[in-house]
Design an enzyme around this catalytic site. Structure first.
Site, PDB file in Angstrom:
ATOM      1  CB  SER A  43      -0.957  -0.041   1.201  1.00 34.98           C
ATOM      2  OG  SER A  43      -2.002   0.896   1.050  1.00 34.98           O
ATOM      3  CG  ASP A 173      -4.310  -1.725   0.425  1.00 36.27           C
ATOM      4  OD1 ASP A 173      -3.290  -2.377   0.708  1.00 36.27           O
ATOM      5  OD2 ASP A 173      -4.488  -0.553   0.781  1.00 36.27           O
TER       6      ASP A 173
END
Length: 328
Positions: A43, A173
Protein backbone atom coordinates in the site's frame (compact mmCIF):
# COMPACT_ATOMS: atom_id res chain seq x y z
CA UNK A 1 25.34 -9.76 4.52
CA UNK A 2 21.95 -9.40 2.82
CA UNK A 3 19.73 -6.50 3.87
CA UNK A 4 15.95 -6.23 3.57
CA UNK A 5 13.74 -3.17 3.99
CA UNK A 6 10.07 -3.91 4.71
CA UNK A 7 7.48 -1.11 4.89
CA UNK A 8 3.91 -1.49 6.14
CA UNK A 9 0.75 0.02 4.71
CA UNK A 10 -1.03 2.90 6.37
CA UNK A 11 -2.29 5.57 3.96
CA UNK A 12 -1.07 9.09 4.70
CA UNK A 13 0.74 7.63 7.72
CA UNK A 14 3.39 6.63 5.19
CA UNK A 15 4.85 10.02 6.12
CA UNK A 16 6.31 8.31 9.19
CA UNK A 17 8.52 5.71 7.41
CA UNK A 18 9.39 8.30 4.73
CA UNK A 19 10.56 10.76 7.39
CA UNK A 20 12.37 8.01 9.30
CA UNK A 21 14.34 7.02 6.20
CA UNK A 22 14.96 10.64 5.21
CA UNK A 23 16.51 11.37 8.61
CA UNK A 24 18.82 8.35 8.38
CA UNK A 25 19.72 9.29 4.82
CA UNK A 26 21.08 12.70 5.86
CA UNK A 27 24.37 11.10 6.86
CA UNK A 28 24.63 8.70 3.91
CA UNK A 29 26.52 9.45 0.68
CA UNK A 30 24.07 7.46 -1.47
CA UNK A 31 20.25 7.20 -1.64
CA UNK A 32 19.13 5.02 1.22
CA UNK A 33 17.45 2.49 -1.07
CA UNK A 34 20.84 1.53 -2.52
CA UNK A 35 21.87 0.01 0.82
CA UNK A 36 19.25 -2.76 0.62
CA UNK A 37 19.27 -5.98 -1.41
CA UNK A 38 15.48 -6.38 -1.29
CA UNK A 39 12.67 -3.94 -0.55
CA UNK A 40 9.10 -5.05 0.19
CA UNK A 41 6.24 -2.61 0.64
CA UNK A 42 2.46 -2.78 0.87
CA UNK A 43 0.00 0.00 0.00
CA UNK A 44 1.61 3.30 1.02
CA UNK A 45 4.71 1.24 1.84
CA UNK A 46 4.56 -0.08 -1.72
CA UNK A 47 4.61 3.45 -3.08
CA UNK A 48 7.68 4.20 -0.97
CA UNK A 49 9.33 0.96 -2.11
CA UNK A 50 8.69 1.79 -5.77
CA UNK A 51 10.13 5.27 -5.32
CA UNK A 52 13.26 3.88 -3.68
CA UNK A 53 13.54 1.37 -6.51
CA UNK A 54 13.23 4.24 -8.98
CA UNK A 55 16.30 5.82 -7.37
CA UNK A 56 14.61 8.61 -5.43
CA UNK A 57 16.13 9.80 -2.19
CA UNK A 58 13.95 9.40 0.88
CA UNK A 59 13.71 13.16 1.34
CA UNK A 60 12.16 13.39 -2.13
CA UNK A 61 9.60 10.76 -1.15
CA UNK A 62 8.78 12.70 2.01
CA UNK A 63 8.33 15.83 -0.12
CA UNK A 64 5.90 13.85 -2.33
CA UNK A 65 3.67 13.15 0.69
CA UNK A 66 3.87 16.73 1.92
CA UNK A 67 3.09 18.16 -1.52
CA UNK A 68 0.24 15.89 -2.57
CA UNK A 69 -1.16 14.49 0.70
CA UNK A 70 -3.33 17.47 1.70
CA UNK A 71 -4.98 17.60 -1.71
CA UNK A 72 -5.56 13.85 -1.97
CA UNK A 73 -7.51 13.72 1.28
CA UNK A 74 -9.03 17.20 1.31
CA UNK A 75 -12.56 15.76 1.07
CA UNK A 76 -12.66 14.44 4.63
CA UNK A 77 -15.50 16.36 6.27
CA UNK A 78 -18.79 15.17 7.72
CA UNK A 79 -20.35 14.65 4.28
CA UNK A 80 -17.47 12.45 3.16
CA UNK A 81 -17.62 10.44 6.37
CA UNK A 82 -21.34 9.90 5.93
CA UNK A 83 -20.82 8.90 2.30
CA UNK A 84 -18.26 6.36 3.46
CA UNK A 85 -21.03 4.18 4.92
CA UNK A 86 -22.44 3.61 1.44
CA UNK A 87 -19.58 3.87 -1.03
CA UNK A 88 -15.86 4.50 -1.35
CA UNK A 89 -14.67 7.65 0.36
CA UNK A 90 -12.19 9.00 -2.20
CA UNK A 91 -11.55 9.04 -5.94
CA UNK A 92 -8.28 7.65 -7.28
CA UNK A 93 -7.90 10.47 -9.81
CA UNK A 94 -5.78 12.69 -7.57
CA UNK A 95 -3.53 9.84 -6.52
CA UNK A 96 -3.05 8.71 -10.12
CA UNK A 97 -2.10 12.24 -11.21
CA UNK A 98 0.39 12.53 -8.33
CA UNK A 99 1.93 9.15 -9.15
CA UNK A 100 2.24 10.03 -12.84
CA UNK A 101 4.00 13.26 -11.88
CA UNK A 102 6.43 11.26 -9.74
CA UNK A 103 7.02 8.11 -11.79
CA UNK A 104 6.13 9.14 -15.33
CA UNK A 105 6.40 6.10 -17.62
CA UNK A 106 8.89 4.18 -15.47
CA UNK A 107 8.42 0.41 -15.48
CA UNK A 108 8.90 -2.05 -12.64
CA UNK A 109 11.83 -3.38 -14.66
CA UNK A 110 13.56 -0.01 -14.25
CA UNK A 111 14.00 -0.58 -10.52
CA UNK A 112 17.59 -0.46 -9.29
CA UNK A 113 16.85 -2.95 -6.52
CA UNK A 114 14.73 -6.07 -6.01
CA UNK A 115 11.11 -5.24 -5.21
CA UNK A 116 8.19 -7.25 -3.81
CA UNK A 117 4.83 -5.43 -3.80
CA UNK A 118 1.70 -7.29 -2.55
CA UNK A 119 -1.80 -6.84 -3.95
CA UNK A 120 -4.83 -9.14 -4.22
CA UNK A 121 -7.02 -10.31 -7.10
CA UNK A 122 -10.57 -9.26 -6.28
CA UNK A 123 -12.16 -11.77 -8.66
CA UNK A 124 -10.34 -14.91 -7.50
CA UNK A 125 -9.35 -13.92 -3.97
CA UNK A 126 -5.79 -15.06 -4.68
CA UNK A 127 -2.74 -13.07 -3.68
CA UNK A 128 -1.12 -11.10 -6.48
CA UNK A 129 2.49 -10.08 -5.92
CA UNK A 130 4.36 -7.75 -8.24
CA UNK A 131 8.07 -8.61 -8.45
CA UNK A 132 11.14 -7.45 -10.27
CA UNK A 133 12.97 -9.98 -12.45
CA UNK A 134 15.20 -11.25 -9.66
CA UNK A 135 14.39 -14.90 -10.38
CA UNK A 136 13.90 -16.76 -13.65
CA UNK A 137 10.25 -17.39 -12.72
CA UNK A 138 9.44 -13.69 -12.69
CA UNK A 139 9.27 -12.51 -16.28
CA UNK A 140 6.08 -10.54 -16.85
CA UNK A 141 6.05 -7.70 -14.35
CA UNK A 142 9.16 -6.00 -15.72
CA UNK A 143 7.04 -4.16 -18.32
CA UNK A 144 4.34 -3.13 -15.86
CA UNK A 145 4.03 0.62 -15.23
CA UNK A 146 5.10 1.62 -11.73
CA UNK A 147 1.96 3.75 -11.57
CA UNK A 148 -0.21 0.67 -12.13
CA UNK A 149 1.63 -1.24 -9.41
CA UNK A 150 1.28 1.67 -6.97
CA UNK A 151 -2.46 2.07 -7.64
CA UNK A 152 -3.05 -1.66 -7.27
CA UNK A 153 -1.24 -2.14 -3.98
CA UNK A 154 -2.91 0.94 -2.46
CA UNK A 155 -6.52 0.36 -3.61
CA UNK A 156 -7.87 0.13 -0.07
CA UNK A 157 -11.50 -1.13 -0.04
CA UNK A 158 -14.04 1.56 1.00
CA UNK A 159 -11.35 4.27 0.72
CA UNK A 160 -10.27 4.00 -2.94
CA UNK A 161 -11.72 2.19 -5.98
CA UNK A 162 -10.53 -1.19 -7.16
CA UNK A 163 -7.69 -0.78 -9.64
CA UNK A 164 -7.96 -2.54 -12.98
CA UNK A 165 -4.85 -3.36 -14.95
CA UNK A 166 -4.94 -2.62 -18.71
CA UNK A 167 -6.11 -6.18 -19.41
CA UNK A 168 -8.98 -5.94 -16.92
CA UNK A 169 -7.61 -7.75 -13.86
CA UNK A 170 -9.21 -6.18 -10.76
CA UNK A 171 -6.80 -5.68 -7.89
CA UNK A 172 -7.15 -4.33 -4.36
CA UNK A 173 -4.85 -3.23 -1.56
CA UNK A 174 -2.22 -5.77 -0.54
CA UNK A 175 -2.92 -4.74 3.05
CA UNK A 176 -5.91 -7.09 3.02
CA UNK A 177 -3.51 -9.98 3.56
CA UNK A 178 0.00 -8.49 3.98
CA UNK A 179 -0.24 -5.02 5.48
CA UNK A 180 3.03 -5.88 7.20
CA UNK A 181 5.07 -7.53 4.40
CA UNK A 182 7.92 -8.73 6.63
CA UNK A 183 6.86 -12.36 6.29
CA UNK A 184 6.50 -12.06 2.52
CA UNK A 185 9.97 -10.51 2.32
CA UNK A 186 11.54 -13.25 4.44
CA UNK A 187 9.93 -15.97 2.32
CA UNK A 188 11.27 -14.26 -0.80
CA UNK A 189 14.79 -14.00 0.62
CA UNK A 190 15.09 -17.55 1.93
CA UNK A 191 12.60 -19.55 -0.14
CA UNK A 192 12.98 -17.90 -3.56
CA UNK A 193 16.40 -16.24 -3.61
CA UNK A 194 18.01 -18.96 -1.47
CA UNK A 195 19.89 -16.57 0.82
CA UNK A 196 21.46 -18.01 3.95
CA UNK A 197 19.14 -16.95 6.80
CA UNK A 198 22.12 -16.20 9.05
CA UNK A 199 23.30 -13.59 6.55
CA UNK A 200 19.97 -11.77 6.27
CA UNK A 201 19.06 -8.70 8.34
CA UNK A 202 15.75 -6.86 8.07
CA UNK A 203 14.66 -3.31 8.86
CA UNK A 204 10.88 -3.43 9.26
CA UNK A 205 9.00 -0.11 9.40
CA UNK A 206 5.41 0.34 10.53
CA UNK A 207 3.27 3.42 10.01
CA UNK A 208 2.81 3.73 13.81
CA UNK A 209 0.79 1.40 16.02
CA UNK A 210 -2.02 1.89 18.52
CA UNK A 211 -3.53 -0.32 21.23
CA UNK A 212 -6.80 -1.94 20.22
CA UNK A 213 -10.06 -0.96 21.89
CA UNK A 214 -12.46 -3.91 21.83
CA UNK A 215 -15.20 -2.23 23.92
CA UNK A 216 -15.92 -5.20 26.14
CA UNK A 217 -17.71 -8.44 25.35
CA UNK A 218 -21.37 -7.61 26.02
CA UNK A 219 -24.13 -8.29 23.53
CA UNK A 220 -23.90 -4.76 22.10
CA UNK A 221 -20.23 -5.36 21.28
CA UNK A 222 -20.82 -8.70 19.57
CA UNK A 223 -22.81 -7.70 16.49
CA UNK A 224 -21.83 -6.73 12.98
CA UNK A 225 -22.10 -2.99 13.57
CA UNK A 226 -19.74 -3.04 16.53
CA UNK A 227 -17.22 -5.36 14.87
CA UNK A 228 -17.26 -3.41 11.59
CA UNK A 229 -15.53 -0.49 13.29
CA UNK A 230 -12.79 -2.52 14.93
CA UNK A 231 -12.30 -5.55 12.68
CA UNK A 232 -9.69 -3.87 10.47
CA UNK A 233 -7.53 -3.02 13.49
CA UNK A 234 -7.85 -6.54 14.91
CA UNK A 235 -6.99 -8.22 11.60
CA UNK A 236 -4.10 -5.84 10.94
CA UNK A 237 -2.60 -6.43 14.38
CA UNK A 238 -2.89 -10.19 14.05
CA UNK A 239 -1.44 -10.19 10.54
CA UNK A 240 1.54 -8.09 11.64
CA UNK A 241 2.20 -10.34 14.62
CA UNK A 242 2.10 -13.38 12.33
CA UNK A 243 4.33 -11.70 9.74
CA UNK A 244 6.95 -10.79 12.32
CA UNK A 245 6.85 -14.31 13.72
CA UNK A 246 7.20 -15.84 10.26
CA UNK A 247 10.16 -13.60 9.46
CA UNK A 248 11.82 -14.42 12.77
CA UNK A 249 11.48 -18.18 12.22
CA UNK A 250 12.79 -18.03 8.66
CA UNK A 251 15.69 -15.72 9.49
CA UNK A 252 16.73 -17.51 12.66
CA UNK A 253 15.38 -15.22 15.35
CA UNK A 254 14.09 -11.77 16.21
CA UNK A 255 17.69 -10.55 16.54
CA UNK A 256 17.81 -10.52 12.73
CA UNK A 257 14.95 -8.02 12.59
CA UNK A 258 14.84 -4.39 13.65
CA UNK A 259 11.15 -3.54 13.97
CA UNK A 260 10.28 0.15 14.24
CA UNK A 261 6.66 0.53 15.37
CA UNK A 262 6.14 3.46 17.78
CA UNK A 263 3.00 3.24 19.88
CA UNK A 264 0.67 6.24 19.75
CA UNK A 265 -2.74 6.77 21.35
CA UNK A 266 -5.65 5.32 19.41
CA UNK A 267 -7.07 7.87 16.97
CA UNK A 268 -3.94 10.04 16.93
CA UNK A 269 -3.43 9.48 13.21
CA UNK A 270 -5.85 8.29 10.51
CA UNK A 271 -5.29 6.63 7.15
CA UNK A 272 -6.70 9.57 5.22
CA UNK A 273 -6.31 12.61 7.47
CA UNK A 274 -3.53 14.84 6.19
CA UNK A 275 -3.65 17.11 9.23
CA UNK A 276 -1.23 14.77 10.96
CA UNK A 277 1.54 15.12 8.35
CA UNK A 278 3.79 17.49 10.31
CA UNK A 279 3.46 15.43 13.50
CA UNK A 280 4.17 12.21 11.61
CA UNK A 281 7.29 13.81 10.15
CA UNK A 282 8.47 14.86 13.59
CA UNK A 283 7.81 11.39 14.98
CA UNK A 284 9.73 9.78 12.12
CA UNK A 285 12.73 12.02 12.67
CA UNK A 286 12.81 11.46 16.43
CA UNK A 287 12.47 7.68 16.07
CA UNK A 288 15.32 7.65 13.52
CA UNK A 289 17.53 9.65 15.88
CA UNK A 290 16.91 7.08 18.62
CA UNK A 291 17.29 4.02 16.39
CA UNK A 292 20.38 5.17 14.45
CA UNK A 293 23.01 3.47 16.70
CA UNK A 294 21.22 0.10 16.40
CA UNK A 295 21.04 0.30 12.59
CA UNK A 296 24.69 0.96 11.83
CA UNK A 297 25.22 -2.46 10.22
CA UNK A 298 22.69 -1.66 7.48
CA UNK A 299 24.63 1.33 6.20
CA UNK A 300 28.31 0.43 6.32
CA UNK A 301 28.27 -0.11 2.57
CA UNK A 302 25.84 -0.09 -0.31
CA UNK A 303 24.33 -3.37 -1.48
CA UNK A 304 25.78 -5.21 -4.45
CA UNK A 305 24.36 -3.83 -7.73
CA UNK A 306 21.13 -5.46 -8.83
CA UNK A 307 20.95 -6.64 -12.42
CA UNK A 308 17.54 -8.02 -13.48
CA UNK A 309 17.68 -11.41 -15.12
CA UNK A 310 17.29 -11.16 -18.90
CA UNK A 311 14.00 -12.18 -20.45
CA UNK A 312 14.28 -15.72 -21.77
CA UNK A 313 12.77 -17.45 -24.79
CA UNK A 314 9.35 -16.26 -25.85
CA UNK A 315 9.19 -13.99 -22.80
CA UNK A 316 11.74 -11.68 -24.39
CA UNK A 317 9.13 -10.54 -26.94
CA UNK A 318 5.94 -11.07 -24.98
CA UNK A 319 4.07 -8.04 -23.57
CA UNK A 320 2.94 -8.23 -19.93
CA UNK A 321 -0.12 -10.40 -19.42
CA UNK A 322 -2.76 -9.21 -16.97
CA UNK A 323 -3.82 -12.75 -16.29
CA UNK A 324 -0.51 -14.22 -15.15
CA UNK A 325 -0.41 -16.54 -12.15
CA UNK A 326 -0.94 -14.71 -8.89
CA UNK A 327 0.77 -17.54 -6.98
CA UNK A 328 4.20 -16.12 -7.87
Amino acid sequence: MRKILSIDGGGIKGVFPAAFLAKLEEDLPEPIGSYFDLIAGTSTGGIIALALGAGYRAREILEFYEKYGPGLFANNGLAARAKHFLTRKHSADGLKAALLAQFGDRKLGDSVTRLVIPSQNLETGKVYIFKTAHHERFQEDRKRDMVDVALATSAAPTFLPTHKLPGGTALIDGGIWANDPAGVAAVEAVGILGWNPRDVHMLSLSCTASPMKLNGDGWLAAGKLSWAAKLLDVVSAGQSSGAQGTAAVLLGGHDQINRIAPQVAAGTFELDNARGISRLRGLGESEAREARPKLERFFREVAAPFTPLPAIGAWAQRPPSPERSEAA
